[in-house]
Motif scaffolding. Sequence first.
Motif, PDB file in Angstrom:
ATOM      1  N   GLU A  77      44.298  31.867  40.830  1.00 60.12           N
ATOM      2  CA  GLU A  77      43.665  33.180  40.764  1.00 60.12           C
ATOM      3  C   GLU A  77      44.399  34.004  41.553  1.00 60.12           C
ATOM      4  O   GLU A  77      44.435  34.005  42.707  1.00 60.12           O
ATOM      5  CB  GLU A  77      42.039  33.002  41.082  1.00 60.12           C
ATOM      6  CG  GLU A  77      41.360  34.165  40.974  1.00 60.12           C
ATOM      7  CD  GLU A  77      39.934  34.211  41.422  1.00 60.12           C
ATOM      8  OE1 GLU A  77      39.100  34.946  41.167  1.00 60.12           O
ATOM      9  OE2 GLU A  77      39.613  33.142  42.377  1.00 60.12           O
ATOM     10  N   GLY A  78      44.497  35.339  40.963  1.00 60.22           N
ATOM     11  CA  GLY A  78      44.905  36.586  41.650  1.00 60.22           C
ATOM     12  C   GLY A  78      43.724  37.212  42.415  1.00 60.22           C
ATOM     13  O   GLY A  78      42.656  37.080  42.125  1.00 60.22           O
ATOM     14  N   THR A  82      41.987  37.982  38.318  1.00 62.01           N
ATOM     15  CA  THR A  82      42.860  37.332  36.997  1.00 62.01           C
ATOM     16  C   THR A  82      43.257  36.081  37.260  1.00 62.01           C
ATOM     17  O   THR A  82      43.667  35.374  38.304  1.00 62.01           O
ATOM     18  CB  THR A  82      44.263  38.100  36.907  1.00 62.01           C
ATOM     19  OG1 THR A  82      43.905  39.652  36.508  1.00 62.01           O
ATOM     20  CG2 THR A  82      44.990  37.746  35.722  1.00 62.01           C
ATOM     21  N   TYR A  83      42.821  35.159  36.067  1.00 65.14           N
ATOM     22  CA  TYR A  83      43.196  33.609  36.114  1.00 65.14           C
ATOM     23  C   TYR A  83      44.769  33.703  35.575  1.00 65.14           C
ATOM     24  O   TYR A  83      45.141  34.004  34.273  1.00 65.14           O
ATOM     25  CB  TYR A  83      42.425  32.966  35.173  1.00 65.14           C
ATOM     26  CG  TYR A  83      40.866  32.990  35.723  1.00 65.14           C
ATOM     27  CD1 TYR A  83      40.681  33.342  36.961  1.00 65.14           C
ATOM     28  CD2 TYR A  83      39.907  32.939  34.659  1.00 65.14           C
ATOM     29  CE1 TYR A  83      39.123  33.355  37.497  1.00 65.14           C
ATOM     30  CE2 TYR A  83      38.563  33.046  35.009  1.00 65.14           C
ATOM     31  CZ  TYR A  83      38.278  33.124  36.637  1.00 65.14           C
ATOM     32  OH  TYR A  83      36.827  33.288  37.046  1.00 65.14           O
ATOM     33  N   TRP A  84      45.698  33.130  36.444  1.00 65.83           N
ATOM     34  CA  TRP A  84      46.977  32.913  36.216  1.00 65.83           C
ATOM     35  C   TRP A  84      47.112  31.394  35.556  1.00 65.83           C
ATOM     36  O   TRP A  84      46.885  30.421  36.416  1.00 65.83           O
ATOM     37  CB  TRP A  84      48.023  33.186  37.319  1.00 65.83           C
ATOM     38  CG  TRP A  84      47.911  34.651  37.435  1.00 65.83           C
ATOM     39  CD1 TRP A  84      46.972  35.465  38.133  1.00 65.83           C
ATOM     40  CD2 TRP A  84      49.166  35.749  37.133  1.00 65.83           C
ATOM     41  NE1 TRP A  84      47.366  36.897  38.196  1.00 65.83           N
ATOM     42  CE2 TRP A  84      48.705  36.681  37.528  1.00 65.83           C
ATOM     43  CE3 TRP A  84      50.336  35.475  36.685  1.00 65.83           C
ATOM     44  CZ2 TRP A  84      49.604  37.930  37.648  1.00 65.83           C
ATOM     45  CZ3 TRP A  84      51.185  36.678  36.509  1.00 65.83           C
ATOM     46  CH2 TRP A  84      50.821  37.709  36.933  1.00 65.83           C
ATOM     47  N   CYS A  85      47.426  31.312  34.362  1.00 66.36           N
ATOM     48  CA  CYS A  85      47.514  29.949  33.590  1.00 66.36           C
ATOM     49  C   CYS A  85      49.042  29.482  33.367  1.00 66.36           C
ATOM     50  O   CYS A  85      49.732  30.136  32.610  1.00 66.36           O
ATOM     51  CB  CYS A  85      46.528  29.707  32.370  1.00 66.36           C
ATOM     52  SG  CYS A  85      44.910  30.332  32.830  1.00 66.36           S
ATOM     53  N   THR A  94      48.224  35.198  31.582  1.00 68.84           N
ATOM     54  CA  THR A  94      47.027  35.480  32.413  1.00 68.84           C
ATOM     55  C   THR A  94      45.794  35.981  31.521  1.00 68.84           C
ATOM     56  O   THR A  94      45.736  36.412  30.282  1.00 68.84           O
ATOM     57  CB  THR A  94      47.641  36.755  33.060  1.00 68.84           C
ATOM     58  OG1 THR A  94      47.585  37.968  32.430  1.00 68.84           O
ATOM     59  CG2 THR A  94      48.695  36.694  33.505  1.00 68.84           C
ATOM     60  N   TYR A  95      44.805  35.918  32.234  1.00 71.37           N
ATOM     61  CA  TYR A  95      43.449  36.215  31.435  1.00 71.37           C
ATOM     62  C   TYR A  95      42.503  37.050  32.775  1.00 71.37           C
ATOM     63  O   TYR A  95      42.178  36.198  33.633  1.00 71.37           O
ATOM     64  CB  TYR A  95      42.733  34.978  31.082  1.00 71.37           C
ATOM     65  CG  TYR A  95      41.320  35.333  30.552  1.00 71.37           C
ATOM     66  CD1 TYR A  95      41.075  35.904  29.192  1.00 71.37           C
ATOM     67  CD2 TYR A  95      40.283  34.877  31.404  1.00 71.37           C
ATOM     68  CE1 TYR A  95      39.757  36.291  28.829  1.00 71.37           C
ATOM     69  CE2 TYR A  95      38.904  34.861  30.741  1.00 71.37           C
ATOM     70  CZ  TYR A  95      38.766  35.703  29.597  1.00 71.37           C
ATOM     71  OH  TYR A  95      37.297  36.064  29.079  1.00 71.37           O
ATOM     72  N   HIS A  96      41.981  38.094  32.428  1.00 75.32           N
ATOM     73  CA  HIS A  96      40.926  38.834  33.202  1.00 75.32           C
ATOM     74  C   HIS A  96      39.396  38.434  32.659  1.00 75.32           C
ATOM     75  O   HIS A  96      39.471  39.277  31.502  1.00 75.32           O
ATOM     76  CB  HIS A  96      41.231  40.097  33.354  1.00 75.32           C
ATOM     77  CG  HIS A  96      40.721  40.704  34.693  1.00 75.32           C
ATOM     78  ND1 HIS A  96      39.186  40.895  34.631  1.00 75.32           N
ATOM     79  CD2 HIS A  96      41.192  41.123  35.712  1.00 75.32           C
ATOM     80  CE1 HIS A  96      38.983  41.627  35.709  1.00 75.32           C
ATOM     81  NE2 HIS A  96      39.875  41.578  36.492  1.00 75.32           N
TER      82      HIS A  96
END
Length: 428
Positions: A77-78, A82-85, A94-96
């Motif tokens: 997680e940033g 943001t989730y960094w996958c 990445t998904y926010h």
Amino acid sequence: TDHHGLVQADFGNRVFTSYQFDPLDALSLPDNTIQSLYVDNQNALWLGGYKNGLAYCSPAASKFSTIPLGDVCTIAEGRDGTYWCGTNDQGIVTYHPATGVVRRFRMAQTHLGSDVIVSSVADRDGSLWFGSFNGGLVHYKQGVFKAYHAGDGSGLASDNIWHLAVEESTGRLVVATLGGGLQLLDRESGRFTTFNTRNSKLPTDYLSSLSFDINGNLVIGNATDFSVMNMDNHRVATYSGTRSGQVFVSSSVNQVYADSRGLIWNATASGVTVYDPRTDQLETLDLSAGLLGAMACSVVEDLAHGMWIASDHGVSHVTVAREDGQWSFFVTSYSDIDGLQSRQFNLRAICLAINGNIIVGGQDGINIIPPQKAMTMKRQPRALFSGLMLFDHVLSVGEAYRGRIVLKEALTDGSELTLTAKENAFTI
């Protein structure tokens, strides 16, 4: 109803809602003739159909959501949430969660030699590290990727970066490799220090996972159980069982995790072993304990000190308690019925977010599990009495026993039971 599905009546709002079988919707009613209904003590609805078996509808399903981001192998997680996958074949995605914005970074952007991303960690300064299978290591900071490769003069021992961790006290990056042993990266000098079977007591150079315990020691999972490295003098001790001689359920560790209680959790191909180095207590959590799969893939602790285990067929929440000096564990498991993805979760693909969410990665993307609150029973559970035995004789309703009918109606239906003084040995 018979032939017209299920009708829900909301008398407060004077609204009726109809549910019927839809051949295009796999989550619709299985049959339009519903013969029986039951609401359990978690407010889930069970329906018995005239055809096509049993159906289940749970309000718990709404608390899990699946985000289809690909085959996710690692999550970090940033600072902005943001989730960094890291994915199995599409690089970094990445998904926010607040905006739903998705971005993708492939080899052309990351400068890695592979789009198979298997490890990640957030650094103390907000930057991120990613490790790949056969493609090296990369650091992401303020929009810039800097890659490290074995043989490029950086000192990286292997391009197979299986797990990453950051030492809280020094800020050193810890790198577990598949074949190159363990490495420590000093951020100030940019130099790697390598520990392997030739210069340390590591039992193997093939390392699977890393975790820091409550004393600051590094716990290392590998192909032969787990090892503990003292970070002050780098001495290594390897554990393959307890001091009393109990062996661990499986020697190959998918992920090792040291929790806030000092317990060491080993997710293996045969469940999870939980070991307390101070008391030497060893417990095994597997199918018989309530896990939904034979193989445990990953484990993490939440903000309430509950444990989460992802197996090959579901996710389990474990409540840990201590009584009379012994640890006890209560397991609650969830599956695709509760809204989780249906295919297998991936090894070490689990993350505790800053807001308390648990993020779990698998072949269909990520599942977001919000913080668990104590469940308040809306309905008082009802005890069901299935039978009565006097001495060694099982009684049925209406049966005469020694000239007297004891059970005029079933125990579940009746409000009281009267026995004589001689009928003084009974079992309910």
